[in-house]
Write a protein that holds these residues in place. Structure first.
Motif, short mmCIF file in Angstrom:
data_model
loop_
_atom_site.label_atom_id
_atom_site.label_comp_id
_atom_site.label_asym_id
_atom_site.label_seq_id
_atom_site.Cartn_x
_atom_site.Cartn_y
_atom_site.Cartn_z
N ILE A 1 -37.35 64.56 -16.83
CA ILE A 1 -36.60 64.40 -18.08
C ILE A 1 -35.75 65.64 -18.31
N THR A 2 -34.44 65.43 -18.36
CA THR A 2 -33.52 66.55 -18.55
C THR A 2 -32.52 66.22 -19.64
N TRP A 3 -31.77 67.24 -20.05
CA TRP A 3 -30.70 67.08 -21.04
C TRP A 3 -29.58 68.03 -20.67
N SER A 4 -28.35 67.56 -20.77
CA SER A 4 -27.19 68.37 -20.38
C SER A 4 -26.76 69.34 -21.46
N GLY A 5 -27.27 69.17 -22.67
CA GLY A 5 -26.83 70.01 -23.77
C GLY A 5 -25.68 69.40 -24.54
N ARG A 6 -25.22 68.24 -24.08
CA ARG A 6 -24.14 67.53 -24.75
C ARG A 6 -24.71 66.37 -25.55
N GLY A 7 -24.03 66.04 -26.63
CA GLY A 7 -24.43 64.90 -27.42
C GLY A 7 -25.65 65.18 -28.28
N ARG A 8 -26.23 64.12 -28.75
CA ARG A 8 -27.39 64.22 -29.63
C ARG A 8 -28.59 64.81 -28.91
N LYS A 9 -29.31 65.67 -29.59
CA LYS A 9 -30.50 66.29 -28.99
C LYS A 9 -31.58 65.22 -28.81
N PRO A 10 -32.23 65.21 -27.64
CA PRO A 10 -33.34 64.28 -27.47
C PRO A 10 -34.51 64.67 -28.36
N GLY A 11 -35.35 63.73 -28.64
CA GLY A 11 -36.48 63.95 -29.53
C GLY A 11 -37.36 65.11 -29.11
N TRP A 12 -37.61 65.24 -27.82
CA TRP A 12 -38.50 66.31 -27.36
C TRP A 12 -37.89 67.68 -27.61
N ILE A 13 -36.57 67.81 -27.54
CA ILE A 13 -35.89 69.08 -27.85
C ILE A 13 -35.96 69.33 -29.35
N ALA A 14 -35.62 68.30 -30.14
CA ALA A 14 -35.62 68.45 -31.60
C ALA A 14 -37.01 68.84 -32.10
N ASP A 15 -38.05 68.20 -31.56
CA ASP A 15 -39.43 68.52 -31.97
C ASP A 15 -39.78 69.96 -31.61
N ALA A 16 -39.40 70.38 -30.41
CA ALA A 16 -39.72 71.75 -29.97
C ALA A 16 -38.99 72.78 -30.82
N LEU A 17 -37.73 72.53 -31.15
CA LEU A 17 -36.97 73.45 -31.98
C LEU A 17 -37.57 73.53 -33.38
N ALA A 18 -38.05 72.40 -33.89
CA ALA A 18 -38.67 72.38 -35.22
C ALA A 18 -39.98 73.16 -35.22
N SER A 19 -40.64 73.22 -34.08
CA SER A 19 -41.91 73.95 -34.01
C SER A 19 -41.72 75.43 -33.70
N GLY A 20 -40.46 75.87 -33.63
CA GLY A 20 -40.19 77.30 -33.46
C GLY A 20 -39.75 77.72 -32.08
N LYS A 21 -39.68 76.83 -31.13
CA LYS A 21 -39.22 77.20 -29.79
C LYS A 21 -37.70 77.29 -29.79
N SER A 22 -37.15 77.87 -28.73
CA SER A 22 -35.69 77.99 -28.61
C SER A 22 -35.23 77.19 -27.40
N LEU A 23 -33.94 76.93 -27.31
CA LEU A 23 -33.40 76.20 -26.18
C LEU A 23 -33.63 76.95 -24.88
N GLU A 24 -33.62 78.26 -24.94
CA GLU A 24 -33.83 79.05 -23.73
C GLU A 24 -35.19 78.78 -23.07
N ASP A 25 -36.15 78.33 -23.87
CA ASP A 25 -37.46 78.02 -23.33
C ASP A 25 -37.42 76.83 -22.37
N PHE A 26 -36.37 76.02 -22.47
CA PHE A 26 -36.25 74.81 -21.65
C PHE A 26 -35.13 74.90 -20.63
N ALA A 27 -34.46 76.03 -20.56
CA ALA A 27 -33.32 76.19 -19.64
C ALA A 27 -33.77 76.03 -18.20
N ILE A 28 -32.90 75.44 -17.42
CA ILE A 28 -33.17 75.23 -15.99
C ILE A 28 -32.73 76.47 -15.24
#
Length: 105
Positions: free
Chosen positions: A78-105
């Protein structure tokens, strides 16, 4: 146009009327499209072209798929390009205090 008192019609009569109106609208639109097509075709012929030549002259560009920038922590499929609407798993992680850098490839 004839005035129809719709409040006097039964449900079956209203549904029949609705179906007939839908058919009339479709028929009207098809006639108008055919008239427009004929006019455009005539103009194209006057200019020395066929309508197909003019329509096919504009190539359709396809956008290349974006490379993924972020990967799901538990499922690497499961990946995301960073374009368009944030997937649920990204939105949930950001809400719990994580940053996008935590998921960077």
């Amino acid at each position: 146009m004839a005035d129809i008192d719709l409040s006097t019609l039964s449900l079956a009569e209203l549904k029949h009327l609705e179906k007939n109106v839908a058919k009339a609208i479709t028929s009207f639109e098809e006639r108008r499209k055919a008239e427009a097509r004929a006019k455009v075709d005539e103009l194209a012929r006057e200019l020395g072209f066929s309508l197909n030549e003019l329509v096919e002259a504009a190539p359709i560009r396809k956008r290349a798929a974006s490379e993924p920038k972020y990967r799901h922590p538990e499922n690497s499929e499961i990946t995301w390009s960073g374009r368009g609407r944030k997937p649920g798993w990204i939105a949930d992680a950001l809400a719990s205090g994580k940053s996008l850098e935590d998921f960077a490839i």
